[in-house]
Design a protein around this motif. Structure first.
Motif: not given
Length: 122
Positions: A17-20, A48-51, A62-69, A80-89
């Motif tokens: 995980s990382l948080r930006l 990636v996403g917006r607020i 769709n590629s980050v849904k349920d993993r990024f918040t 902030y962008l909380q990124m969990n279950s990170l993948k090489p892609e």
């Protein structure tokens, strides 16, 4: 003018995980949407996403849904962008940006940060 500064990138292993953070200053009241984009080498910049700042409602690619918040701290004027279950892609330079338009197109975002590198190692 709006100034944006990203931080929090780095090297992480697969599944980590990382948080930006994206700290904003300037005339941010004119920009009701803040978004995260990323760009991998040789690829186009992608949404990636917006607020929506006034409602705290977020949506995601769709590629980050349920993993990024995406979240925000209104007092700090920071997103902030909380990124969990990170993948090489997920490896890319991550940018935050602002707009007052309902859009996922990077061409329609007005102000951009300098970007922060995220590298996911396998």
């Amino acid at each position: 003018q709006v100034q944006l500064v990203e931080s929090g990138g780095g090297l992480v292993q697969v599944g980590g995980s990382l948080r930006l953070s994206c700290a904003a200053s300037g005339r941010t009241l004119t920009q009701n949407y803040r978004g995260w984009f990323r760009q991998a080498p040789g690829k186009e910049r992608e949404f990636v996403g917006r607020i929506m700042w006034s409602t705290d409602m977020a949506n995601y690619a769709n590629s980050v849904k349920d993993r990024f918040t995406i979240s925000r701290d209104n007092a700090l004027n920071t997103m902030y962008l909380q990124m969990n279950s990170l993948k090489p892609e997920d490896t890319a330079v991550y940018y935050c940006a602002t707009t007052n338009t309902v859009t996922t197109s990077p061409q329609l975002y007005d102000y951009w940060g300098q970007g922060t590198q995220v590298t996911v190692s396998s």
